[in-house]
Write an enzyme that holds these catalytic residues in place. Structure first.
Site, PDB file in Angstrom:
ATOM      1  N   SER A  97      -7.475  -7.365   6.945  1.00 34.18           N
ATOM      2  CA  SER A  97      -8.190  -6.113   7.256  1.00 34.18           C
ATOM      3  C   SER A  97      -7.685  -5.467   8.543  1.00 34.18           C
ATOM      4  O   SER A  97      -8.127  -4.380   8.915  1.00 34.18           O
ATOM      5  CB  SER A  97      -9.693  -6.378   7.357  1.00 34.18           C
ATOM      6  OG  SER A  97      -9.911  -7.328   8.369  1.00 34.18           O
ATOM      7  N   ASN A 144       1.747 -12.715 -10.659  1.00 37.70           N
ATOM      8  CA  ASN A 144       0.808 -11.752 -10.052  1.00 37.70           C
ATOM      9  C   ASN A 144       1.553 -10.512  -9.551  1.00 37.70           C
ATOM     10  O   ASN A 144       1.123  -9.374  -9.763  1.00 37.70           O
ATOM     11  CB  ASN A 144       0.081 -12.359  -8.843  1.00 37.70           C
ATOM     12  CG  ASN A 144      -0.945 -13.409  -9.226  1.00 37.70           C
ATOM     13  OD1 ASN A 144      -1.310 -13.544 -10.395  1.00 37.70           O
ATOM     14  ND2 ASN A 144      -1.416 -14.156  -8.235  1.00 37.70           N
ATOM     15  N   ALA A 154      -5.260 -12.403  -3.860  1.00 38.25           N
ATOM     16  CA  ALA A 154      -4.160 -11.582  -4.405  1.00 38.25           C
ATOM     17  C   ALA A 154      -3.946 -10.252  -3.674  1.00 38.25           C
ATOM     18  O   ALA A 154      -3.167  -9.422  -4.139  1.00 38.25           O
ATOM     19  CB  ALA A 154      -4.303 -11.332  -5.901  1.00 38.25           C
ATOM     20  N   ALA A 155      -4.594 -10.058  -2.509  1.00 39.00           N
ATOM     21  CA  ALA A 155      -4.322  -8.824  -1.739  1.00 39.00           C
ATOM     22  C   ALA A 155      -2.841  -8.787  -1.348  1.00 39.00           C
ATOM     23  O   ALA A 155      -2.176  -7.751  -1.464  1.00 39.00           O
ATOM     24  CB  ALA A 155      -5.198  -8.758  -0.495  1.00 39.00           C
ATOM     25  N   GLY A 156      -2.326  -9.945  -0.911  1.00 39.29           N
ATOM     26  CA  GLY A 156      -0.914 -10.011  -0.521  1.00 39.29           C
ATOM     27  C   GLY A 156       0.008  -9.762  -1.709  1.00 39.29           C
ATOM     28  O   GLY A 156       1.033  -9.081  -1.586  1.00 39.29           O
ATOM     29  N   ASP A 157      -0.361 -10.312  -2.880  1.00 41.69           N
ATOM     30  CA  ASP A 157       0.468 -10.097  -4.076  1.00 41.69           C
ATOM     31  C   ASP A 157       0.450  -8.622  -4.474  1.00 41.69           C
ATOM     32  O   ASP A 157       1.483  -8.060  -4.864  1.00 41.69           O
ATOM     33  CB  ASP A 157      -0.039 -10.957  -5.245  1.00 41.69           C
ATOM     34  CG  ASP A 157       0.225 -12.441  -5.016  1.00 41.69           C
ATOM     35  OD1 ASP A 157       1.136 -12.765  -4.237  1.00 41.69           O
ATOM     36  OD2 ASP A 157      -0.482 -13.270  -5.616  1.00 41.69           O
ATOM     37  N   GLU A 184       7.448 -20.017  -4.536  1.00 40.36           N
ATOM     38  CA  GLU A 184       6.896 -20.995  -5.470  1.00 40.36           C
ATOM     39  C   GLU A 184       7.918 -21.461  -6.509  1.00 40.36           C
ATOM     40  O   GLU A 184       7.548 -22.060  -7.514  1.00 40.36           O
ATOM     41  CB  GLU A 184       5.644 -20.431  -6.157  1.00 40.36           C
ATOM     42  CG  GLU A 184       4.477 -20.312  -5.186  1.00 40.36           C
ATOM     43  CD  GLU A 184       3.167 -19.885  -5.851  1.00 40.36           C
ATOM     44  OE1 GLU A 184       2.122 -20.108  -5.226  1.00 40.36           O
ATOM     45  OE2 GLU A 184       3.194 -19.318  -6.964  1.00 40.36           O
ATOM     46  N   GLY A 231     -11.112 -11.998  -8.320  1.00 40.38           N
ATOM     47  CA  GLY A 231     -10.018 -12.633  -9.061  1.00 40.38           C
ATOM     48  C   GLY A 231      -8.655 -12.122  -8.651  1.00 40.38           C
ATOM     49  O   GLY A 231      -8.534 -11.257  -7.781  1.00 40.38           O
TER      50      GLY A 231
HETATM   51  P1  ADP Z   1      -2.393 -12.442   1.993  1.00 44.91           P
HETATM   52  O1  ADP Z   1      -3.263 -12.315   0.760  1.00 44.91           O
HETATM   53  O2  ADP Z   1      -0.964 -12.766   1.668  1.00 44.91           O
HETATM   54  O3  ADP Z   1      -2.952 -13.317   3.081  1.00 44.91           O
HETATM   55  P2  ADP Z   1      -3.297 -10.155   3.557  1.00 44.91           P
HETATM   56  O4  ADP Z   1      -4.672 -10.748   3.553  1.00 44.91           O
HETATM   57  O5  ADP Z   1      -2.617  -9.991   4.869  1.00 44.91           O
HETATM   58  O6  ADP Z   1      -2.305 -10.943   2.577  1.00 44.91           O
HETATM   59  O7  ADP Z   1      -3.423  -8.717   2.827  1.00 44.91           O
HETATM   60  C1  ADP Z   1      -2.296  -7.957   2.460  1.00 44.91           C
HETATM   61  C2  ADP Z   1      -2.599  -6.502   2.662  1.00 44.91           C
HETATM   62  O8  ADP Z   1      -3.695  -6.081   1.813  1.00 44.91           O
HETATM   63  C3  ADP Z   1      -3.029  -6.104   4.078  1.00 44.91           C
HETATM   64  O9  ADP Z   1      -1.910  -5.880   4.924  1.00 44.91           O
HETATM   65  C4  ADP Z   1      -3.803  -4.816   3.813  1.00 44.91           C
HETATM   66  O10 ADP Z   1      -2.929  -3.719   3.635  1.00 44.91           O
HETATM   67  C5  ADP Z   1      -4.502  -5.118   2.484  1.00 44.91           C
HETATM   68  N1  ADP Z   1      -5.843  -5.711   2.738  1.00 44.91           N
HETATM   69  C6  ADP Z   1      -6.159  -7.024   2.826  1.00 44.91           C
HETATM   70  N2  ADP Z   1      -7.473  -7.190   3.124  1.00 44.91           N
HETATM   71  C7  ADP Z   1      -7.989  -5.946   3.211  1.00 44.91           C
HETATM   72  C8  ADP Z   1      -9.316  -5.408   3.478  1.00 44.91           C
HETATM   73  N3  ADP Z   1     -10.350  -6.225   3.742  1.00 44.91           N
HETATM   74  N4  ADP Z   1      -9.478  -4.061   3.474  1.00 44.91           N
HETATM   75  C9  ADP Z   1      -8.445  -3.227   3.208  1.00 44.91           C
HETATM   76  N5  ADP Z   1      -7.187  -3.659   2.959  1.00 44.91           N
HETATM   77  C10 ADP Z   1      -6.954  -4.986   2.960  1.00 44.91           C
END
Ligand code: ADP
Length: 306
Positions: free
Chosen positions: A223, A44, A249-252, A140, A287
């Site tokens: 957020s 990812n 995958a926001a973190g990825d 991983e 996804g």
């Molecule tokens: P993980 O998926 O590893 O738990 P996070 O949820 O902390 O990671 O998200 C990583 C980054 O993605 C956040 O620090 C932020 O910059 C962005 N992000 C995540 N969720 C949101 C959201 N709802 N709106 C805007 N940006 C977001």
């Protein structure tokens, strides 16, 4: 031109089964849909950086099965150099994911070839790749491979980044080889034994990981943005307000975005903004791999919020 981002990590085939309700033990139920996707945190993050227009090399392992063939074809399609991905006898990493109509899920991961990545392989593969600007790894693959990625990356003069995910105990000696450590709140709490719910708590946890030897620690807080610390200072960053529909995958995306920006020689502050935009865009599409944004979309979001 930027140097290469090398990702040392996992590659999985995600088998996603949708069903009305989870079966009880011994029960058979009919599913309503079945999909197969490329996954694994390593792949990812490699795809995330590649879509941002950065040359990317991947180091890991695949089995000699159809999943391995499919995952190699994904790297070819995304323009990722896969010479460092070893072919091993046996199964490729596979995740079996069941999702019911309430959105609740059950996941079984077979590590397969991911479990067979060794430190020796990582060091040799990194040495064979030229022009390594950034080495990025996650949890991983075995500890031996994670430690080798950071040590060998340092020795090559690259910027080293550890995303300590999933949350587990990492060898404490690893942090001194990391220029950046990027845990989410949960992972930061596990590493430090400290609470991370408030901004002040997350900053204190980031500082505690800096004291373990890391250069800069960025705790991602969904957020709520990030709290970060270096040896000399601390700070926070906000988020790009978007219509989030799925945070998978926001973190990825964030880690791939940070690696890509640092490979281009951006400052930490600029890289943090670029990574936040990449992470935010990933929440607007369902996804994992399908949600990872292209460079043009990230640039457009950054330009719209200048
Ligand atoms: P993980 O998926 O590893 O738990 P996070 O949820 O902390 O990671 O998200 C990583 C980054 O993605 C956040 O620090 C932020 O910059 C962005 N992000 C995540 N969720 C949101 C959201 N709802 N709106 C805007 N940006 C977001």
């Amino acid at each position: 031109m930027s140097g290469r981002v090398v990702v040392v990590g996992s590659l999985n085939l995600d088998l996603v089964v949708s069903l009305d309700r989870m079966p009880d033990s011994g029960e058979t139920v009919f599913g309503t849909a079945f999909e197969q996707h490329a996954g694994g945190k390593g792949l990812n993050q490699a795809v995330a950086a590649a879509r941002l227009g950065i040359p990317v090399g991947m180091i890991g392992a695949l089995g000699d099965d159809t999943a391995g063939e499919f995952l190699r074809s994904v790297m070819v399609d995304e323009g990722i150099d896969h010479a460092g991905v070893a072919a091993m006898p046996g199964t490729s990493g596979t995740a079996i994911i069941e999702v019911d109509t309430t959105g609740a899920n059950r996941i079984v991961v077979i590590s397969g070839a991911n479990e067979k990545v060794t430190g020796e392989q990582v060091t040799a593969a990194l040495g064979a790749l030229g022009d390594v600007a950034v080495v990025l790894t996650q949890g991983e693959v075995p500890d031996d491979a994670v430690v080798a990625a950071m040590e060998a990356g340092r020795a090559l003069g690259a910027i080293t980044i550890l995303n300590p995910a999933p949350a587990r105990d990492y060898p404490s000696s690893i942090y001194e080889h990391c220029d950046y450590v990027i845990p989410n709140e949960h992972e930061a709490a596990l590493i430090t034994g400290l609470p991370t719910h408030t901004t002040a708590d997350a900053t204190a946890a980031a500082r505690a990981i800096v004291r373990l030897g890391a250069g800069c620690v960025i705790v991602t807080r969904g957020s709520k943005g990030t709290s970060w610390a270096t040896r000399s200072t601390t700070g926070t960053s906000g988020v790009f307000a978007v219509r989030a529909i799925d945070t998978v995958a926001a973190g990825d995306a964030f880690c791939g975005g940070l690696a890509a920006a640092l490979a281009q020689g951006r400052t930490m502050t600029d890289a943090l903004r670029f990574a936040s935009a990449t992470g935010a865009l990933a929440t607007t599409v369902a996804g994992a791999v399908p949600s990872l944004p292209r460079r043009s979309d990230v640039d457009a979001l950054l330009a719209s919020r200048d």
